[in-house]
Design an enzyme around this catalytic site. Sequence first.
Site, PDB file in Angstrom:
ATOM      1  CD1 TRP A 263     -16.134  12.754   5.112  1.00 57.90           C
ATOM      2  CD2 TRP A 263     -18.184  12.341   4.783  1.00 57.90           C
ATOM      3  NE1 TRP A 263     -16.619  12.399   6.374  1.00 57.90           N
ATOM      4  CE2 TRP A 263     -17.804  12.001   6.071  1.00 57.90           C
ATOM      5  CE3 TRP A 263     -19.327  12.233   4.373  1.00 57.90           C
ATOM      6  CZ2 TRP A 263     -18.786  11.679   6.883  1.00 57.90           C
ATOM      7  CZ3 TRP A 263     -20.450  11.744   5.255  1.00 57.90           C
ATOM      8  CH2 TRP A 263     -20.252  11.402   6.466  1.00 57.90           C
ATOM      9  CG  ASN A 264     -21.063  16.835   5.634  1.00 56.58           C
ATOM     10  OD1 ASN A 264     -20.276  17.280   5.092  1.00 56.58           O
ATOM     11  ND2 ASN A 264     -21.632  17.231   6.709  1.00 56.58           N
TER      12      ASN A 264
ATOM     13  CE  LYS B  81      -7.645  18.118   2.782  1.00 56.88           C
ATOM     14  NZ  LYS B  81      -8.516  16.806   2.415  1.00 56.88           N
TER      15      LYS B  81
ATOM     16  N   GLY C 225     -15.159  20.881   9.208  1.00 56.88           N
ATOM     17  CA  GLY C 225     -14.912  19.648   9.480  1.00 56.88           C
ATOM     18  C   GLY C 225     -15.336  19.388  11.005  1.00 56.88           C
TER      19      GLY C 225
ATOM     20  CD  GLU D 156     -19.346  27.817   9.475  1.00 59.24           C
ATOM     21  OE1 GLU D 156     -20.319  26.955  10.099  1.00 59.24           O
ATOM     22  OE2 GLU D 156     -19.479  28.941   9.041  1.00 59.24           O
ATOM     23  CG  LEU D 157     -15.029  23.980  13.916  1.00 58.99           C
ATOM     24  CD1 LEU D 157     -14.246  24.184  15.330  1.00 58.99           C
ATOM     25  CD2 LEU D 157     -14.186  23.162  12.934  1.00 58.99           C
TER      26      LEU D 157
ATOM     27  CB  CYS E  34     -22.627  20.076  11.032  1.00 55.99           C
ATOM     28  SG  CYS E  34     -23.205  21.013   9.658  1.00 55.99           S
TER      29      CYS E  34
ATOM     30  CB  SER F 254     -28.996  25.095   5.301  1.00 55.94           C
ATOM     31  OG  SER F 254     -28.531  24.381   6.567  1.00 55.94           O
TER      32      SER F 254
ATOM     33  CD  GLU G 252     -18.489  28.476   5.467  1.00 57.10           C
ATOM     34  OE1 GLU G 252     -19.381  27.522   5.317  1.00 57.10           O
ATOM     35  OE2 GLU G 252     -17.373  28.469   5.111  1.00 57.10           O
TER      36      GLU G 252
HETATM   37  P1  NAP Z   1     -12.767  15.770   9.341  1.00 53.41           P
HETATM   38  O1  NAP Z   1     -12.299  14.515   9.528  1.00 53.41           O
HETATM   39  O2  NAP Z   1     -12.424  16.907  10.183  1.00 53.41           O
HETATM   40  O3  NAP Z   1     -12.014  16.281   7.924  1.00 53.41           O
HETATM   41  C1  NAP Z   1     -12.548  17.398   7.289  1.00 53.41           C
HETATM   42  C2  NAP Z   1     -11.458  17.850   6.270  1.00 53.41           C
HETATM   43  O4  NAP Z   1     -10.173  18.053   7.034  1.00 53.41           O
HETATM   44  C3  NAP Z   1     -11.173  16.640   5.353  1.00 53.41           C
HETATM   45  O5  NAP Z   1     -10.787  17.470   4.128  1.00 53.41           O
HETATM   46  C4  NAP Z   1      -9.895  16.142   6.228  1.00 53.41           C
HETATM   47  O6  NAP Z   1      -8.958  15.271   5.101  1.00 53.41           O
HETATM   48  C5  NAP Z   1      -9.161  17.377   6.421  1.00 53.41           C
HETATM   49  N1  NAP Z   1      -8.222  17.210   7.485  1.00 53.41           N
HETATM   50  C6  NAP Z   1      -8.124  16.078   8.332  1.00 53.41           C
HETATM   51  N2  NAP Z   1      -6.983  16.388   9.122  1.00 53.41           N
HETATM   52  C7  NAP Z   1      -6.372  17.330   8.535  1.00 53.41           C
HETATM   53  C8  NAP Z   1      -5.061  18.184   9.031  1.00 53.41           C
HETATM   54  N3  NAP Z   1      -4.343  17.487  10.234  1.00 53.41           N
HETATM   55  N4  NAP Z   1      -4.963  18.949   8.224  1.00 53.41           N
HETATM   56  C9  NAP Z   1      -5.440  19.264   7.317  1.00 53.41           C
HETATM   57  N5  NAP Z   1      -6.368  19.010   6.824  1.00 53.41           N
HETATM   58  C10 NAP Z   1      -7.126  17.793   7.416  1.00 53.41           C
HETATM   59  O7  NAP Z   1     -14.266  15.996   8.854  1.00 53.41           O
HETATM   60  P2  NAP Z   1     -15.082  14.993   8.197  1.00 53.41           P
HETATM   61  O8  NAP Z   1     -15.227  13.488   8.835  1.00 53.41           O
HETATM   62  O9  NAP Z   1     -14.574  14.990   6.951  1.00 53.41           O
HETATM   63  O10 NAP Z   1     -16.428  15.543   8.133  1.00 53.41           O
HETATM   64  C11 NAP Z   1     -17.596  15.446   9.258  1.00 53.41           C
HETATM   65  C12 NAP Z   1     -17.401  16.507  10.302  1.00 53.41           C
HETATM   66  O11 NAP Z   1     -17.540  17.836   9.843  1.00 53.41           O
HETATM   67  C13 NAP Z   1     -18.516  16.708  11.247  1.00 53.41           C
HETATM   68  O12 NAP Z   1     -18.079  16.722  12.687  1.00 53.41           O
HETATM   69  C14 NAP Z   1     -19.538  17.754  10.918  1.00 53.41           C
HETATM   70  O13 NAP Z   1     -20.254  18.300  12.248  1.00 53.41           O
HETATM   71  C15 NAP Z   1     -18.610  18.731  10.498  1.00 53.41           C
HETATM   72  N6  NAP Z   1     -19.379  19.533   9.405  1.00 53.41           N
HETATM   73  C16 NAP Z   1     -19.576  20.778   9.942  1.00 53.41           C
HETATM   74  C17 NAP Z   1     -20.062  21.930   9.054  1.00 53.41           C
HETATM   75  C18 NAP Z   1     -20.657  23.064   9.722  1.00 53.41           C
HETATM   76  O14 NAP Z   1     -20.897  23.792   8.890  1.00 53.41           O
HETATM   77  N7  NAP Z   1     -20.389  23.327  11.018  1.00 53.41           N
HETATM   78  C19 NAP Z   1     -20.906  21.235   7.968  1.00 53.41           C
HETATM   79  C20 NAP Z   1     -20.613  20.036   7.463  1.00 53.41           C
HETATM   80  C21 NAP Z   1     -19.778  19.064   8.240  1.00 53.41           C
HETATM   81  P3  NAP Z   1      -8.657  13.821   5.442  1.00 53.41           P
HETATM   82  O15 NAP Z   1     -10.180  13.195   5.469  1.00 53.41           O
HETATM   83  O16 NAP Z   1      -7.835  13.328   4.367  1.00 53.41           O
HETATM   84  O17 NAP Z   1      -8.199  13.812   6.781  1.00 53.41           O
END
Ligand code: NAP
Length: 492
Positions: free
Chosen positions: A164-165, A188, A242, A264-265, A298, A455, A472
Amino acid sequence: MSAPSTAVDLRDVLAGVPTGLFIAGRWRGATSGRIMPVENPATRQILTHVADAGVEDAQAAVTAAAAAQNAWAATPPRMRSDILRLTYERITARTDELAAVMTAEMGKPLAEARGEVTYGAEFFRWFSEEATRLNGSYGTTPDGRTRMITMRRPVGPCLLITPWNFPLAMGARKIAPAIAAGCTIVFKPAPQTPLTALLLTDILHESGLPDGVLNVITTSQAADVIEPVMCGGVLRKLSFTGSTAVGKTLLEHASHTVMRTSMELGGNAAFIVFDDADLDTAVEAAFAAKMRNMGEACTAANRIYVQHGIAEQFTAALSQRMSALVVGDGLRDGVQVGPLIDAPSHRKITGLVQDAVAHGATIVGQADLPDGDGYFYPPTVLFAPGPDSRILRTEIFGPVATVIPFDTEDDVVQAANGTPWGLVGYVATRDLNRALRVAERLEVGMVGINTGIVSNPAAPFGGVKESGLGREGGHVGIEEYLEYRYVAIPAG
Ligand code: NAP
């Protein structure tokens, strides 16, 4: 409080945002009829509802993507390029509208939302240019007996999952290269911020993307809906942005059918300030690295290590900068920091700061909070949390800057690398040799030297260790969506 500063009327804009699932070129509701709310984190009011997909809807999206794959792979690259270029232009033309929707559902101030629209649009322009440059190779084996041709083929139907960020840019970073490479998509977006993604989908449709190439499902039951489609054997690739915890689960699912993955974690970036750094440059860079996207990035500077000789001055200057920030509803004039995304995030950050203080940290600066029900957290500077503080081992994801003094280069490199993550690191110094030496020693995918922003659509974004797999953007961004096919021909 000042008046809303949108150049567009939010109600008008929201009325134009699709709220359904987009499958095979058609908007429709969830098969079950279920819908889910989208909340404004600045007011806690419900903005609208969107379709809440179940497994059968996700399967329909996969079927549509699979049906469109061969024709899309055979499309002339110039046509794919033109659709991407038109999308770039249309996003840019609709910047105010996209920014208003993004701010309303995610909370970031309008100026940052506009910045994200520009950043996200650039991926469409960049990959419109890459789409026509997918060349293979021709050569001969060392013994001269075989001619070798390598060709580049799209990997196949892709599953793209985003957080979502950055509601526009995270989708753009995946959708644009997938389209350029000739892959079809099931997308998704995150349930907190589906509206920006749905508006982007509408723009891609209007730009001439053929039916079935992009299919979008919004759902409140990600785990239940995604696992069966990942294990179904039709999707060939997962690109996920995520958290590391969810990424690990998805890697397990991907192993069932050996899907290609780009991950991308999370991050836990160190920002290192040496004694010889220019103070103003270091403070501005650390501020940018911490406060981009209100700390919900992130790439955010999670641990700001400052050498003893400059630590006091640096902390005072950063604290002054952070304390002066105006917090409030991002749709209003003059607001520089919006709310956190939701209540769990607010609870998490409150707990991390309490724990840091219990482990010896001092709060040296804190901005004021606005009135209202939003999930606001004050920009805060913490000094010297003890080594056992959770805040040093957890991705903060909020407007809290943690300053830790250090003595030597060896000490700080060891501390910076002492985490399972490795997305990005930052160095502030006037000594070029030291900057490059530390950049070589940090276990990360990206380094910023005297800057807090790395970025760029033209650069390969990504991490090492538990921060992920793949890159990416840049020239390599499209590689994630391509396979090599080697053809052997006896030399005659
Ligand atoms: P998240 O909880 O991991 O969720 C990311 C996405 O995955 C959401 O769409 C979420 O949907 C979905 N998801 C969760 N569990 C799932 C499952 N079991 N199966 C399939 N999809 C699933 O992360 P967030 O809180 O949205 O975002 C913050 C994280 O993203 C931070 O850790 C940040 O560092 C990371 N991030 C990384 C980068 C990068 O480029 N490295 C960039 C931006 C953000 P639901 O919410 O419905 O579960």
